[in-house]
Design an enzyme around this catalytic site. Structure first.
Site, PDB file in Angstrom:
ATOM      1  N   HIS A 214      56.117  29.716  -7.697  1.00  0.00           N
ATOM      2  CA  HIS A 214      54.990  29.047  -7.052  1.00  0.00           C
ATOM      3  C   HIS A 214      54.952  27.589  -7.505  1.00  0.00           C
ATOM      4  O   HIS A 214      55.646  27.204  -8.444  1.00  0.00           O
ATOM      5  CB  HIS A 214      53.661  29.721  -7.419  1.00  0.00           C
ATOM      6  CG  HIS A 214      53.456  31.059  -6.783  1.00  0.00           C
ATOM      7  ND1 HIS A 214      54.138  32.178  -7.194  1.00  0.00           N
ATOM      8  CD2 HIS A 214      52.648  31.455  -5.768  1.00  0.00           C
ATOM      9  CE1 HIS A 214      53.747  33.219  -6.461  1.00  0.00           C
ATOM     10  NE2 HIS A 214      52.841  32.808  -5.592  1.00  0.00           N
ATOM     11  N   LYS A 218      50.209  26.228 -10.376  1.00  0.00           N
ATOM     12  CA  LYS A 218      49.747  27.620 -10.542  1.00  0.00           C
ATOM     13  C   LYS A 218      50.170  28.106 -11.925  1.00  0.00           C
ATOM     14  O   LYS A 218      51.352  28.318 -12.191  1.00  0.00           O
ATOM     15  CB  LYS A 218      50.335  28.526  -9.459  1.00  0.00           C
ATOM     16  CG  LYS A 218      49.869  29.976  -9.561  1.00  0.00           C
ATOM     17  CD  LYS A 218      50.378  30.798  -8.404  1.00  0.00           C
ATOM     18  CE  LYS A 218      50.036  32.281  -8.555  1.00  0.00           C
ATOM     19  NZ  LYS A 218      48.581  32.528  -8.646  1.00  0.00           N
TER      20      LYS A 218
END
Length: 331
Positions: A214, A218
């Site tokens: 990601h 994140k």
């Protein structure tokens, strides 16, 4: 109001020659061609009518300056939803007026939330709130929505989920709550869960490798990966969540994972590799998402779904994205 053109198949139109009169002449002017609609066609027309009405529902998108908030507004505008000109934001954004997809939206501070929400709900009693704020605000926001009585779609992750569900259940407010709004991803997760329930232990002895990538912002491990791993455990795989390989380094994401550079700031790549004990049999499951449109489109479907549940006064009040998928009326 959205208009629809009805195309009637030729085989549904009565074009047979008019019967000839036996006792007296009949004027052809007394006959008018007519279309005979099948029950299936009429049902489709009724569905279109319902969806058209649903598209008029007003929505208030909180944290409209955030990346997901903007994506939802863009998808909602494209779908014809009515975007209300107010949103909750941070203290730094208070008083600002921002333009998103051609809509002017006034940002209000956390201290103005209740007054603003009550006012908007009185003016728009059929409104629905969409929440893509921050984890720390999940419970406070939900408690406010429930206090005012406004239905909402909660796409924000985190918070105390048990407390969240209890708050909504006690208030009897309608809500769709799901940390994963991507319809196709949810369908995959549901499929994995069904397989685990119907064929438990079928992958006993198999090893598992899980990689998820990601955007670097994140920090936590993918909740989607956790959900898939949970299903694999039921299928007999011995695997600990700590073994999930979390990739956040942009160079590695491009060179090893294959993430397009343009989507480094917004992507969700997952790969699950299974191998038999002797390594002669392997299975791979992979789902890669670039951008945020899949989640925004799913959110719009959730809004339309919830609006119909409110309108029909459905007995059930708390829903998730699997409920939305099962309804089968997505765009």
């Amino acid at each position: 109001m959205m208009a629809y053109a009805l195309n009637v198949p030729g085989n549904l139109i009565n074009t047979a020659p008019f019967p000839q009169a036996r006792t007296k002449s009949i004027s052809l002017r007394s006959f008018k061609p007519h279309a005979v609609l099948s029950s299936k066609t009429m049902h489709h027309v009724e569905e279109l009518s319902v969806k058209s009405k649903n598209l008029e529902v007003p929505i208030m998108v909180n944290s409209c300056t955030g990346k997901m908030g903007k994506a939802v507004i863009e998808a909602a505008v494209s779908a014809g939803l009515n975007i209300l000109p107010v949103s909750f934001g941070s203290e730094e954004d208070t008083g600002r007026s921002v333009e998103v997809s051609g809509r002017e939206i006034q940002i209000h501070s956390p201290y103005e939330r209740e007054h603003v929400l009550v006012s908007m709900f009185e003016e728009n009693p059929d409104m629905i709130v969409v929440d893509y704020t921050v984890p720390d605000a999940v419970n406070d926001n939900a408690e406010l929505y429930c206090k005012v009585g406004v239905p909402f779609v909660m796409g924000t992750t985190g918070g105390d989920r048990e407390r969240l569900y209890k708050t909504v259940d006690d208030s009897k407010v309608y809500a769709v709550i799901s940390p994963q709004m991507g319809k196709q991803v949810v369908a995959f997760l549901a499929t994995m869960e069904i397989m685990a329930e119907q064929f438990p232990g079928s992958f006993t002895g198999y090893s598992l490798e899980v990689t998820e990538s990601h955007q670097s912002s994140k920090v936590d491990t993918s909740g989607t990966a956790y959900a898939v791993v949970s299903s694999f455990r039921k299928l007999g795989v011995d695997f600990d969540n700590a073994e999930i390989q979390k990739i956040r380094d942009p160079k590695t994401q491009v060179e090893m994972v294959g993430v397009p550079e343009a989507y480094l700031p917004a992507h969700a790549f997952h790969m699950y590799h299974l191998a038999s004990p002797d390594k002669t049999v392997t299975f791979e499951f992979q789902h890669n998402v670039c951008g945020r449109s899949i989640y925004a489109e799913g959110t719009v479907d959730a809004v339309i779904f919830l609006a119909e549940k409110v309108k029909s006064k459905a007995e059930k009040r708390i829903y998730n994205m699997i409920d939305v998928l099962r309804e089968g009326n997505m765009r």
